[in-house]
Design a protein around this motif. Structure first.
Motif, short mmCIF file in Angstrom:
data_model
loop_
_atom_site.label_atom_id
_atom_site.label_comp_id
_atom_site.label_asym_id
_atom_site.label_seq_id
_atom_site.Cartn_x
_atom_site.Cartn_y
_atom_site.Cartn_z
N ASN A 31 0.74 -1.30 0.09
CA ASN A 31 -0.04 -0.10 0.12
C ASN A 31 0.94 1.14 0.14
O ASN A 31 1.53 1.30 0.83
CB ASN A 31 -0.97 -0.08 1.34
CG ASN A 31 -2.17 0.93 1.11
OD1 ASN A 31 -2.19 1.78 0.16
ND2 ASN A 31 -2.84 1.08 2.24
N TYR A 32 0.89 1.98 -1.13
CA TYR A 32 1.74 3.24 -1.21
C TYR A 32 1.31 3.95 -2.09
O TYR A 32 0.14 3.84 -2.93
CB TYR A 32 3.33 2.74 -1.53
CG TYR A 32 3.17 1.76 -2.91
CD1 TYR A 32 3.20 0.44 -2.57
CD2 TYR A 32 3.53 2.28 -4.19
CE1 TYR A 32 3.27 -0.29 -3.73
CE2 TYR A 32 3.52 1.37 -5.02
CZ TYR A 32 3.62 0.09 -4.78
OH TYR A 32 3.59 -0.71 -6.05
N TYR A 33 1.86 5.25 -2.23
CA TYR A 33 1.43 6.11 -3.29
C TYR A 33 2.70 6.64 -4.07
O TYR A 33 3.82 6.72 -3.45
CB TYR A 33 0.93 7.77 -2.39
CG TYR A 33 -0.37 7.69 -2.06
CD1 TYR A 33 -1.07 8.95 -1.82
CD2 TYR A 33 -1.23 6.49 -1.92
CE1 TYR A 33 -2.35 9.04 -1.39
CE2 TYR A 33 -2.64 6.56 -1.58
CZ TYR A 33 -3.02 7.77 -1.30
OH TYR A 33 -4.42 7.97 -1.09
N PHE A 35 4.36 9.73 -6.76
CA PHE A 35 4.03 11.02 -7.01
C PHE A 35 5.31 11.47 -8.14
O PHE A 35 6.34 11.10 -8.17
CB PHE A 35 4.24 12.24 -5.81
CG PHE A 35 3.66 11.79 -4.75
CD1 PHE A 35 3.89 10.91 -3.58
CD2 PHE A 35 2.30 12.29 -4.55
CE1 PHE A 35 3.02 10.67 -2.47
CE2 PHE A 35 1.57 12.11 -3.37
CZ PHE A 35 1.88 11.20 -2.46
N ARG A 50 -0.56 12.27 -8.85
CA ARG A 50 -0.25 11.01 -7.71
C ARG A 50 -0.88 9.89 -8.39
O ARG A 50 -2.12 10.07 -8.82
CB ARG A 50 -0.67 11.68 -6.30
CG ARG A 50 -2.31 11.52 -6.19
CD ARG A 50 -2.52 11.65 -4.72
NE ARG A 50 -3.82 11.54 -4.34
CZ ARG A 50 -4.50 11.82 -3.27
NH1 ARG A 50 -3.76 12.05 -2.24
NH2 ARG A 50 -5.70 11.58 -2.98
N GLN A 51 -0.44 8.76 -7.65
CA GLN A 51 -1.15 7.52 -8.17
C GLN A 51 -0.97 6.70 -6.76
O GLN A 51 -0.38 6.45 -6.15
CB GLN A 51 -0.33 6.87 -9.19
CG GLN A 51 -0.71 5.27 -9.36
CD GLN A 51 -2.01 5.34 -10.57
OE1 GLN A 51 -2.02 5.99 -11.50
NE2 GLN A 51 -3.07 4.66 -10.09
N GLU A 52 -2.28 6.08 -6.54
CA GLU A 52 -2.20 5.17 -5.47
C GLU A 52 -2.35 3.76 -5.94
O GLU A 52 -2.76 3.38 -6.98
CB GLU A 52 -3.93 5.41 -4.66
CG GLU A 52 -4.26 6.80 -4.30
CD GLU A 52 -5.65 7.25 -4.11
OE1 GLU A 52 -6.06 8.17 -4.29
OE2 GLU A 52 -6.31 6.04 -3.77
N LEU B 99 -0.77 8.33 3.66
CA LEU B 99 -0.44 8.54 2.29
C LEU B 99 -0.99 9.62 1.92
O LEU B 99 -1.96 9.53 1.18
CB LEU B 99 -0.95 7.21 1.70
CG LEU B 99 -0.46 5.91 2.22
CD1 LEU B 99 -1.16 4.66 1.47
CD2 LEU B 99 1.15 5.63 2.18
N GLN B 100 -0.24 10.74 2.13
CA GLN B 100 -0.60 12.06 1.88
C GLN B 100 0.39 12.74 0.84
O GLN B 100 1.56 12.62 1.31
CB GLN B 100 -0.97 12.95 3.01
CG GLN B 100 -2.19 12.26 4.00
CD GLN B 100 -3.50 12.26 3.24
OE1 GLN B 100 -3.73 12.88 2.41
NE2 GLN B 100 -4.33 11.27 3.58
N GLU B 101 -0.33 13.62 0.07
CA GLU B 101 0.85 14.41 -0.66
C GLU B 101 1.39 15.49 0.19
O GLU B 101 0.53 15.85 1.07
CB GLU B 101 0.27 15.06 -2.03
CG GLU B 101 -1.16 15.75 -2.04
CD GLU B 101 -2.29 15.25 -2.39
OE1 GLU B 101 -2.23 13.81 -1.85
OE2 GLU B 101 -3.02 15.86 -2.96
#
Lengths: 116, 113
Positions: A31-33, A35, A50-52, B99-101
Motif C-alpha cells: 500500500n503506497y502512493y 508522485f 499522484r497514483q495510489e 499516504l498524503q501528498e
C-alpha cells in the motif's frame, strides 16, 4: 530500503510534442502512493500528479498522465502537447504505509527542456 | 495566500555560525517536514513533526535541531555551520502522516563560506 530510480538525467522535447519520463521503484510494501513533482528554475516543488497503488486506473491531470505498472514497479510520466513552461526538473517520489510512513523518497530527477 | 512559506529565501553565512530557518503553513495541516536538497538536486527527508511531536528523525548531525512551537510552524536551527551544510532546505506540510501528498515551501538556499 526504498529506492526510486530515474534513469534519464536529461531529456528534451520540441514544443507540442509528447515526452515520457521513466521511473522505477523498489519496495516490499503493498500500500503506497507514487508522485511526480516538478521543480522549475524558480525552485518551487510543485505536485504534478499522484497514483495510489491499489488503484489500477492510471492517473491523469490534463496534459499529464502516468503509466503505472505495479508488477514491474514502474511509474512513468507522459506529458502531451509539451509547453515551454514544462521546462523543469521532474522528480518521481514514493511514500508507503509501513516503515516509510510519512517519508517521501525521491529519485534523482530528470531535467526536461522543452524547445520552441 | 502563500500555503507554505519559509524565511529567509537566501542565507549566506560563515563556517562556525549558528542560523535558523523558519517555516509556516496556513493549510491547516498537522504534519510538517524538513528536506535537504544537495548540490546534485537530490532531496532527502531530515525531520517530521506531527502535532508538535517529532515523529521522524533521519540520520542528521546533532547540530541540526528542529522546533515546532505549534502545528503551523516548524523551525530549523543549525549550530556550528559547516561547508557541507550548503544546500537548499525545503519545508513541507501534509494533513496526517499517512499516504498524503506533501506541499512544499519555496526553499531556503543556505551557503556556508
Amino acid at each position: 530500503a526504498q529506492t526510486v530510480t530515474q534513469s534519464q538525467p536529461e531529456m528534451s522535447v520540441q514544443e507540442a510534442e509528447t515526452v515520457t519520463l521513466s521511473c522505477t521503484y523498489d519496495t516490499s510494501e503493498n500500500n503506497y502512493y507514487l508522485f511526480w513533482y516538478k521543480q522549475p528554475p524558480s525552485r518551487q516543488m510543485i505536485l504534478v500528479i499522484r497514483q495510489e497503488a491499489y488503484k489500477q486506473q492510471n492517473a491523469t491531470e490534463n496534459r499529464f498522465s502516468v503509466n503505472f505498472q505495479k508488477a514491474a514497479k514502474s511509474f512513468s510520466l507522459k506529458i502531451s502537447d509539451s509547453q515551454l513552461g514544462d521546462t523543469a526538473m521532474y522528480f518521481c517520489a514514493f511514500t508507503g504505509r509501513g516503515s516509510t510512513l510519512g517519508r517521501l523518497y525521491f529519485g534523482r530527477g530528470t531535467q526536461l527542456t522543452v524547445w520552441p | 495566500d502563500t500555503a507554505v512559506s519559509q524565511t529567509p529565501k537566501y542565507l549566506v553565512t560563515q563556517m562556525g555560525n549558528d542560523k535558523s530557518i523558519k517555516c509556516e503553513q496556513n493549510l491547516g495541516h498537522d504534519t510538517m517536514y524538513w528536506y535537504k536538497q544537495d548540490s546534485k538536486k537530490f532531496l532527502k527527508i531530515m525531520f517530521s513533526y506531527n502535532n508538535k511531536e517529532l515523529i521522524i528523525n533521519e540520520t542528521v548531525p546533532n547540530r541540526f535541531s528542529p522546533k515546532s512551537p505549534d502545528k503551523a510552524h516548524l523551525n530549523l536551527h543549525i549550530n556550528s555551520l559547516e561547508l557541507g551544510d550548503s544546500a537548499v532546505y525545503f519545508c513541507a506540510s501534509s494533513q496526517g502522516t499517512g499516504l498524503q501528498e506533501q506541499y512544499f515551501g519555496p526553499g531556503t538556499r543556505l551557503t556556508v563560506t
